[in-house]
Design a protein around this motif. Sequence first.
Motif, PDB file in Angstrom:
ATOM      1  N   LEU A  53       0.829  -1.209   0.000  1.00 43.28           N
ATOM      2  CA  LEU A  53       0.000   0.000   0.000  1.00 43.28           C
ATOM      3  C   LEU A  53       0.864   1.259   0.000  1.00 43.28           C
ATOM      4  CD1 LEU A  53      -2.901  -0.696   2.504  1.00 43.28           C
ATOM      5  CD2 LEU A  53      -2.914  -0.825   0.014  1.00 43.28           C
ATOM      6  N   SER A  54       0.353   2.290  -0.655  1.00 46.69           N
ATOM      7  CA  SER A  54       1.001   3.598  -0.594  1.00 46.69           C
ATOM      8  C   SER A  54      -0.090   4.632  -0.299  1.00 46.69           C
ATOM      9  CB  SER A  54       1.674   3.912  -1.935  1.00 46.69           C
ATOM     10  OG  SER A  54       0.679   4.204  -2.894  1.00 46.69           O
ATOM     11  N   SER A  55       0.332   5.872  -0.163  1.00 45.14           N
ATOM     12  CA  SER A  55      -0.652   6.918   0.134  1.00 45.14           C
ATOM     13  C   SER A  55      -1.660   7.078  -1.009  1.00 45.14           C
ATOM     14  CB  SER A  55       0.046   8.240   0.436  1.00 45.14           C
ATOM     15  OG  SER A  55       0.913   8.556  -0.604  1.00 45.14           O
ATOM     16  N   ASP A  56      -1.324   6.607  -2.213  1.00 44.52           N
ATOM     17  CA  ASP A  56      -2.281   6.652  -3.334  1.00 44.52           C
ATOM     18  C   ASP A  56      -3.535   5.830  -3.031  1.00 44.52           C
ATOM     19  OD1 ASP A  56      -0.418   8.080  -4.704  1.00 44.52           O
ATOM     20  OD2 ASP A  56       0.173   6.446  -6.055  1.00 44.52           O
ATOM     21  N   HIS A  57      -3.399   4.863  -2.115  1.00 46.64           N
ATOM     22  CA  HIS A  57      -4.517   3.950  -1.840  1.00 46.64           C
ATOM     23  C   HIS A  57      -5.391   4.398  -0.672  1.00 46.64           C
ATOM     24  CE1 HIS A  57      -1.438   1.062  -3.691  1.00 46.64           C
ATOM     25  NE2 HIS A  57      -2.423   1.139  -4.565  1.00 46.64           N
ATOM     26  N   GLN A  58      -5.108   5.589  -0.162  1.00 51.42           N
ATOM     27  CA  GLN A  58      -5.795   6.032   1.048  1.00 51.42           C
ATOM     28  C   GLN A  58      -7.329   6.023   0.909  1.00 51.42           C
ATOM     29  OE1 GLN A  58      -3.725   9.460   2.278  1.00 51.42           O
ATOM     30  NE2 GLN A  58      -3.731   8.814   4.399  1.00 51.42           N
ATOM     31  N   ALA A  59      -7.816   6.591  -0.172  1.00 51.95           N
ATOM     32  CA  ALA A  59      -9.272   6.674  -0.361  1.00 51.95           C
ATOM     33  C   ALA A  59      -9.875   5.284  -0.548  1.00 51.95           C
ATOM     34  CB  ALA A  59      -9.598   7.557  -1.565  1.00 51.95           C
ATOM     35  N   SER A  62      -9.937   3.407   2.861  1.00 55.81           N
ATOM     36  CA  SER A  62     -10.979   3.926   3.737  1.00 55.81           C
ATOM     37  C   SER A  62     -12.363   3.537   3.215  1.00 55.81           C
ATOM     38  CB  SER A  62     -10.767   5.422   3.939  1.00 55.81           C
ATOM     39  OG  SER A  62     -11.749   6.167   3.378  1.00 55.81           O
TER      40      SER A  62
END
Length: 112
Positions: A53-59, A62
């Motif tokens: 995971l990276s911050s691109d996958h945040q949405a 969640s």
Amino acid sequence: MSDCLFCKIITGEIPCSNVFEDNKIFVFKDINPRAAVHLLVIPKIHIDSLDELSSDHQALISHIMLQLPDLARSQGLDNGFRTIINTGPDGGQEVGHLHIHLLGGKDLPSFN
Ligand code: 5GP
Ligand code: ZN
């Protein structure tokens, strides 16, 4: 990823018992259920594991988390449920496409 089992389930190349899908996630029954209710919740895009995971996958992540209580309720789990994410070989991950096990029903074994 063309040789990924769960990607093939999403496309319908491999049959499954699908219980829900939207534009981001796909939910189906585990072929070898370890509880009265045992679903697998997966992102439609291929991600190997939680380790990727990276911050691109945040949405996306969640979105998945927010769906879990409704999915549990849709299966009649009005009194709680369990989620498990196995990550990597030492975490017991057998299928290399990120998935959340959603388990429930009476008599789940104690986890401690
Ligand atoms: P893991 O051990 O990787 O966390 O979990 C993989 C899960 O995928 C296992 O619970 C296993 O029973 C399930 N599984 C493996 N192959 C298939 C399949 O072809 N169809 C379905 N519905 N579940 C599968
Ligand atoms: Zn995949």
